[in-house]
Design a protein around this motif. Structure first.
Motif, mmCIF file in Angstrom:
data_model
loop_
_atom_site.group_PDB
_atom_site.id
_atom_site.type_symbol
_atom_site.label_atom_id
_atom_site.label_comp_id
_atom_site.label_asym_id
_atom_site.label_seq_id
_atom_site.Cartn_x
_atom_site.Cartn_y
_atom_site.Cartn_z
ATOM 1 N N PRO A 88 0.838 -1.206 0.000
ATOM 2 C CA PRO A 88 0.000 0.000 0.000
ATOM 3 C C PRO A 88 0.870 1.252 0.000
ATOM 4 C CG PRO A 88 -0.829 -1.588 1.591
ATOM 5 C CD PRO A 88 0.506 -2.095 1.129
ATOM 6 N N GLU A 89 0.695 2.088 -1.027
ATOM 7 C CA GLU A 89 1.541 3.269 -1.153
ATOM 8 C C GLU A 89 1.009 4.458 -0.361
ATOM 9 O OE1 GLU A 89 4.325 3.245 -2.469
ATOM 10 O OE2 GLU A 89 4.455 1.719 -4.017
ATOM 11 N N GLY A 90 -0.322 4.521 -0.210
ATOM 12 C CA GLY A 90 -0.920 5.669 0.450
ATOM 13 C C GLY A 90 -1.269 5.406 1.894
ATOM 14 N N LEU A 91 -2.149 6.246 2.419
ATOM 15 C CA LEU A 91 -2.542 6.136 3.817
ATOM 16 C C LEU A 91 -3.479 4.968 4.056
ATOM 17 C CD1 LEU A 91 -3.149 9.918 4.562
ATOM 18 C CD2 LEU A 91 -1.146 8.562 5.160
ATOM 19 N N SER A 92 -4.165 4.521 3.008
ATOM 20 C CA SER A 92 -5.110 3.409 3.166
ATOM 21 C C SER A 92 -5.176 2.602 1.873
ATOM 22 C CB SER A 92 -6.505 3.943 3.526
ATOM 23 O OG SER A 92 -7.008 4.755 2.482
ATOM 24 N N TYR A 93 -5.802 1.437 1.964
ATOM 25 C CA TYR A 93 -5.990 0.546 0.816
ATOM 26 C C TYR A 93 -7.482 0.306 0.699
ATOM 27 C CZ TYR A 93 -4.636 -3.141 -2.500
ATOM 28 O OH TYR A 93 -4.440 -3.899 -3.634
ATOM 29 N N GLY A 94 -8.077 0.774 -0.415
ATOM 30 C CA GLY A 94 -9.526 0.833 -0.538
ATOM 31 C C GLY A 94 -10.193 -0.404 -1.109
ATOM 32 N N ILE A 95 -11.501 -0.341 -1.139
ATOM 33 C CA ILE A 95 -12.294 -1.497 -1.576
ATOM 34 C C ILE A 95 -12.118 -1.778 -3.061
ATOM 35 C CG2 ILE A 95 -14.384 -0.094 -1.952
ATOM 36 C CD1 ILE A 95 -15.976 -2.578 -0.987
ATOM 37 N N LYS A 96 -11.982 -0.741 -3.892
ATOM 38 C CA LYS A 96 -11.803 -0.958 -5.322
ATOM 39 C C LYS A 96 -10.518 -1.732 -5.588
ATOM 40 C CE LYS A 96 -11.491 1.507 -9.748
ATOM 41 N NZ LYS A 96 -11.477 2.837 -10.412
ATOM 42 N N GLN A 97 -9.445 -1.330 -4.922
ATOM 43 C CA GLN A 97 -8.173 -2.037 -5.079
ATOM 44 C C GLN A 97 -8.284 -3.472 -4.571
ATOM 45 O OE1 GLN A 97 -6.452 1.217 -2.717
ATOM 46 N NE2 GLN A 97 -4.706 1.185 -4.111
ATOM 47 N N THR A 98 -8.997 -3.651 -3.461
ATOM 48 C CA THR A 98 -9.102 -4.985 -2.861
ATOM 49 C C THR A 98 -9.904 -5.924 -3.752
ATOM 50 O OG1 THR A 98 -8.997 -4.004 -0.655
ATOM 51 C CG2 THR A 98 -9.816 -6.258 -0.805
ATOM 52 N N ARG A 99 -10.975 -5.420 -4.334
ATOM 53 C CA ARG A 99 -11.776 -6.269 -5.232
ATOM 54 C C ARG A 99 -10.950 -6.725 -6.423
ATOM 55 N NH1 ARG A 99 -17.320 -2.635 -4.936
ATOM 56 N NH2 ARG A 99 -18.244 -3.695 -3.112
ATOM 57 N N GLY A 100 -10.141 -5.819 -6.972
ATOM 58 C CA GLY A 100 -9.269 -6.199 -8.082
ATOM 59 C C GLY A 100 -8.245 -7.239 -7.657
ATOM 60 N N LEU A 101 -7.720 -7.073 -6.447
ATOM 61 C CA LEU A 101 -6.743 -8.019 -5.920
ATOM 62 C C LEU A 101 -7.351 -9.401 -5.721
ATOM 63 C CD1 LEU A 101 -3.955 -8.598 -4.610
ATOM 64 C CD2 LEU A 101 -4.932 -7.807 -2.443
ATOM 65 N N VAL A 102 -8.546 -9.447 -5.146
ATOM 66 C CA VAL A 102 -9.230 -10.720 -4.903
ATOM 67 C C VAL A 102 -9.495 -11.442 -6.218
ATOM 68 C CG1 VAL A 102 -11.406 -11.742 -4.120
ATOM 69 C CG2 VAL A 102 -10.254 -10.013 -2.712
ATOM 70 N N LEU A 103 -9.882 -10.691 -7.231
ATOM 71 C CA LEU A 103 -10.155 -11.288 -8.542
ATOM 72 C C LEU A 103 -8.894 -11.916 -9.131
ATOM 73 C CD1 LEU A 103 -12.329 -11.687 -10.723
ATOM 74 C CD2 LEU A 103 -11.599 -9.511 -11.724
ATOM 75 N N LYS A 104 -7.777 -11.192 -9.035
ATOM 76 C CA LYS A 104 -6.515 -11.731 -9.567
ATOM 77 C C LYS A 104 -6.053 -12.946 -8.770
ATOM 78 C CE LYS A 104 -4.819 -7.248 -11.240
ATOM 79 N NZ LYS A 104 -3.791 -6.189 -11.046
ATOM 80 N N ALA A 105 -6.259 -12.908 -7.452
ATOM 81 C CA ALA A 105 -5.796 -14.001 -6.590
ATOM 82 C C ALA A 105 -6.571 -15.288 -6.830
ATOM 83 C CB ALA A 105 -5.921 -13.592 -5.125
ATOM 84 N N ALA A 106 -7.741 -15.181 -7.451
ATOM 85 C CA ALA A 106 -8.578 -16.367 -7.673
ATOM 86 C C ALA A 106 -8.070 -17.244 -8.809
ATOM 87 C CB ALA A 106 -10.013 -15.943 -7.947
ATOM 88 N N GLY A 107 -7.123 -16.735 -9.586
ATOM 89 C CA GLY A 107 -6.616 -17.507 -10.711
ATOM 90 C C GLY A 107 -5.760 -18.686 -10.278
ATOM 91 N N ALA A 108 -5.608 -19.644 -11.171
ATOM 92 C CA ALA A 108 -4.783 -20.822 -10.874
ATOM 93 C C ALA A 108 -3.303 -20.461 -10.957
ATOM 94 C CB ALA A 108 -5.102 -21.934 -11.869
ATOM 95 N N PRO A 109 -2.450 -21.165 -10.224
ATOM 96 C CA PRO A 109 -1.008 -20.899 -10.287
ATOM 97 C C PRO A 109 -0.469 -21.109 -11.694
ATOM 98 C CG PRO A 109 -1.541 -22.331 -8.430
ATOM 99 C CD PRO A 109 -2.779 -22.230 -9.263
ATOM 100 N N THR A 110 0.438 -20.264 -12.105
ATOM 101 C CA THR A 110 1.038 -20.364 -13.437
ATOM 102 C C THR A 110 1.947 -21.583 -13.535
ATOM 103 O OG1 THR A 110 0.995 -17.958 -13.660
ATOM 104 C CG2 THR A 110 2.460 -19.169 -15.141
ATOM 105 N N LEU A 111 2.706 -21.827 -12.472
ATOM 106 C CA LEU A 111 3.686 -22.915 -12.500
ATOM 107 C C LEU A 111 3.217 -24.165 -11.759
ATOM 108 C CD1 LEU A 111 6.958 -20.834 -11.967
ATOM 109 C CD2 LEU A 111 5.865 -21.533 -14.102
#
Length: 394
Positions: A88-111
């Motif tokens: 987190p670069e700023g003072l807080s980490y918001g819901i929009k960023q978190t939703r994007g993160l959760v979506l990316k984390a749901a993918g299968a491992p590349t390796l």
């Protein structure tokens, strides 16, 4: 990879066991001892991020974090395709960023082993963002692992921390930190022990103090404040100096980074390029991206300035803690031993009650700054409270 953890033998044992269990799971076994969500806690400098990084490497490496293979190297530099590193670069980490993160984390491992999210400063999650993250932790994909870092378990909502395995780290000893500085950075013994004592177990700060003369100068300027508070004018001047020193420290940390980020973004949008389709049009099209980058940099600069000022206040608190130790004749290591004459002078001129009152004033200032109080006003109120009892009576 676990060699980077200084003085954390108990935590290393837990993480090695988890890495072995994870290897069993990859091989088709049960893997008891491995869980999908971890919370690394401990005081600043204790190595929360390093511990999370070591576990990430151990999970992604076929040899459980050997430190020599390509996978470990990629984790070390943050380029592994299955490691999402969140800072987190700023003072807080918001819901929009978190939703994007959760979506990316749901993918299968590349390796094919694990998909890992290493989240530094997870305590910066807003309430809405924390609730969004909770859903992902409650029902994670089979091979996704969350590694969260925060100063204390209570810094995260109870529903998140109750679903994580907590790894508590502690501030390493002066001897352990000094040994690292001598063996890895070639720091002379006397300087290594000075920096280790001054940093109070914060490994990275100890390294900066040992290697950066300017960092030592700024600390010295902060620790000169207690003896300078002889009147109201001096208190106001000291507050201004303290805020300025902290701003300089933050500017030194962000200036080069900001310049590199801006130059890279301009390059991406074609500045300095030539040829068909390149040139002024693309640079003008970058205006929105540049504005967004500048906003992020401004938020980051604000956070770093606050963190730098907070570190200065902690140095002051350490000074008065050492004064209290001298007043009670306690046989303990003094973090500000290099200011021995000032410590003894303040100890003679005041009582233990005065010292405790001053420490309370510093802690209250930290609370006010955390609540977004004006830094100059908050620090002025503190320096006035730190004045010598004799000066205040006069």
């Amino acid at each position: 990879m676990f060699d980077d953890l200084v003085g954390q033998e108990r935590a290393i044992g837990v993480l090695r066991t988890a890495a072995a269990a994870a290897a069993e799971i990859v091989a088709g076994g049960a893997g008891a001892g491995m869980t999908h969500a971890w919370l690394f806690t401990g005081p600043p400098g204790s190595g929360r991020t390093e511990a999370a990084k070591a576990l990430a490497a151990a999970l992604l490496c076929a040899d459980q974090g050997c430190g020599a293979c390509e996978s470990c190297h990629q984790v070390e530099v943050g380029s592994h395709p299955d490691l999402m590193w969140v800072r987190p670069e700023g003072l807080s980490y918001g819901i929009k960023q978190t939703r994007g993160l959760v979506l990316k984390a749901a993918g299968a491992p590349t390796l094919g082993r694990w998909r890992i999210v290493l989240f530094e400063d997870a305590d910066r999650l807003t309430e809405e963002a924390a609730n969004a993250l909770l859903k992902a932790i409650e029902e994670p994909p089979q091979r996704t692992v969350w590694l969260l870092c925060a100063p204390a378990p209570d810094d995260l909502i109870i529903t998140i921390r109750s679903r994580c395995r907590v790894v508590k780290l502690h501030a390493p000893s002066t001897e352990a930190v000094a040994e690292v500085l001598m063996s890895r950075d070639g720091v002379p013994r006397e300087m290594a022990f000075f920096a280790a004592r001054a940093a109070q177990g914060h490994v990275e700060r100890a390294r900066r103090l040992a290697l950066d003369e300017e960092a030592r100068r700024r600390r010295d300027e902060v620790l000169s404040i207690p003896r300078s508070l002889t009147g109201i004018g001096e208190c106001v001047s000291a507050a201004e100096r303290l805020v300025k020193v902290s701003a300089e420290d933050a500017d030194a940390a962000t200036a080069a980074l900001n310049e590199a980020e801006t130059a890279e973004l301009r390059k991406v949008y074609g500045e300095g390029s030539s040829g068909k389709g390149l040139g002024r049009g693309l640079v003008r099209g970058a205006a929105g991206a540049l504005k967004e980058l500048e906003a992020m940099q401004k938020s980051r600069a604000t956070r770093i300035k606050r963190d730098s000022l907070d570190q200065a206040l902690l140095d002051l608190a350490a000074f008065y803690r050492d004064v209290l130790a001298i007043q009670f004749g306690a046989r303990v290591e003094l973090a500000t031993e290099d200011r021995r004459s000032d410590l003894e002078a303040v100890a003679r001129e005041s009582t233990p009650e005065d010292t405790l009152r001053r420490i309370d004033a510093i802690m209250q200032c930290r609370e006010r700054l955390a609540a977004n109080a004006n830094p100059q006003i908050a620090v002025e109120a503190m320096t006035l409270a730190l004045r010598s009892p004799r000066a205040a009576a006069g």
